[in-house]
Design an enzyme around this catalytic site. Structure first.
Site, mmCIF file in Angstrom:
data_model
loop_
_atom_site.group_PDB
_atom_site.id
_atom_site.type_symbol
_atom_site.label_atom_id
_atom_site.label_comp_id
_atom_site.label_asym_id
_atom_site.label_seq_id
_atom_site.Cartn_x
_atom_site.Cartn_y
_atom_site.Cartn_z
ATOM 1 N N HIS A 161 0.833 -1.205 0.000
ATOM 2 C CA HIS A 161 0.000 0.000 0.000
ATOM 3 C C HIS A 161 0.875 1.266 0.000
ATOM 4 C CE1 HIS A 161 -3.783 2.192 1.326
ATOM 5 N NE2 HIS A 161 -2.835 3.089 1.579
ATOM 6 N N GLU A 162 1.828 1.328 0.918
ATOM 7 C CA GLU A 162 2.677 2.522 1.005
ATOM 8 C C GLU A 162 3.576 2.655 -0.222
ATOM 9 O OE1 GLU A 162 1.864 4.686 3.072
ATOM 10 O OE2 GLU A 162 0.643 3.416 4.368
ATOM 11 N N HIS A 165 1.851 4.325 -2.976
ATOM 12 C CA HIS A 165 1.900 5.790 -2.832
ATOM 13 C C HIS A 165 3.223 6.324 -3.394
ATOM 14 C CE1 HIS A 165 -1.843 6.159 -0.808
ATOM 15 N NE2 HIS A 165 -1.473 5.690 0.370
ATOM 16 N N HIS A 171 -5.244 7.293 -3.037
ATOM 17 C CA HIS A 171 -6.314 6.336 -2.741
ATOM 18 C C HIS A 171 -7.351 6.412 -3.857
ATOM 19 C CE1 HIS A 171 -4.908 7.056 1.596
ATOM 20 N NE2 HIS A 171 -4.427 5.901 1.184
HETATM 21 ZN ZN LIG Z 1 -2.694 5.096 1.877
#
Ligand SMILES: [Zn+2]
Length: 193
Positions: A161-162, A165, A171
């Site tokens: 997830h990170e 980014h 998101h």
């Molecule tokens: Zn996030």
């Protein structure tokens, strides 16, 4: 999951990826965990004053480096995108393994290669600060990705997830084009949100 050495991300990350990494495993939702872990980092009274936006994204700085004219990581030979990384020596072996597994997933499914930092101008520094957070895209120079050990306890979901980014993804519900794909039921939103 094989010997830890098989996860070593040396050079261009061309080492083989263990066979037993499955997508199903990754898709276990970690979304509820990040807000819980980062709770203490965001002031409930003044969330707009927090250094994080949307729970785990470092607020873009108005003092971005002038060297960064766009925040994409550059494409290299053969369409390969290299992201140089530094991994904090504070991580123990199991934690390192979780992070290196996430790198291996990107290598297996995408043209992204996380490569060991060797004096690159732009790179990510992964370290266990308090909480799980990252900037979106390439910030220029060193950029911090915080992965506290609590972010690693349930496997590599939060790491992926990170790192998404880092690659430039916001998101899904905050994408600039989201209104073309979803309808927001405003009347269903609790006051204050
Ligand atoms: Zn996030």
């Amino acid at each position: 999951l094989g010997a830890p050495s098989s996860f070593k991300c040396s050079g261009a990350c061309s080492t083989s990826v263990p066979e037993d990494l499955s997508l199903e495993e990754i898709q276990v939702s970690q979304d509820k965990d990040i807000p819980a872990i980062n709770q203490g980092l965001i002031s409930e009274e003044t969330p707009e004053g927090s250094f994080l936006v949307e729970g785990d994204i470092i607020r873009p700085s108005p003092f971005r480096l002038l060297s960064v004219t766009n925040n994409k990581w550059p494409k290299g030979v053969g369409g390969i995108v290299e992201i140089p990384f530094l991994l904090s020596s504070k991580y123990d072996e199991p934690s390192r393994k979780v992070i290196l597994e996430a790198f291996a997933d990107f290598e297996r499914f995408t043209c992204i290669r996380f490569v060991a930092y060797q004096g690159h101008r732009d790179f990510i520094s992964i370290l266990p600060m308090s909480g799980c957070f990252s900037s979106v895209g390439r910030s220029g120079g060193m950029q911090v990705v915080s992965l506290a050990t609590t972010c690693l306890q349930k496997g590599r979901g939060i790491v992926l997830h990170e790192l998404m980014h880092v690659l430039g993804f916001w998101h899904e519900h905050a994408r600039a084009d989201r209104d073309r794909y979803i309808r927001v039921n405003w009347n269903e939103i609790l006051p204050g949100f």
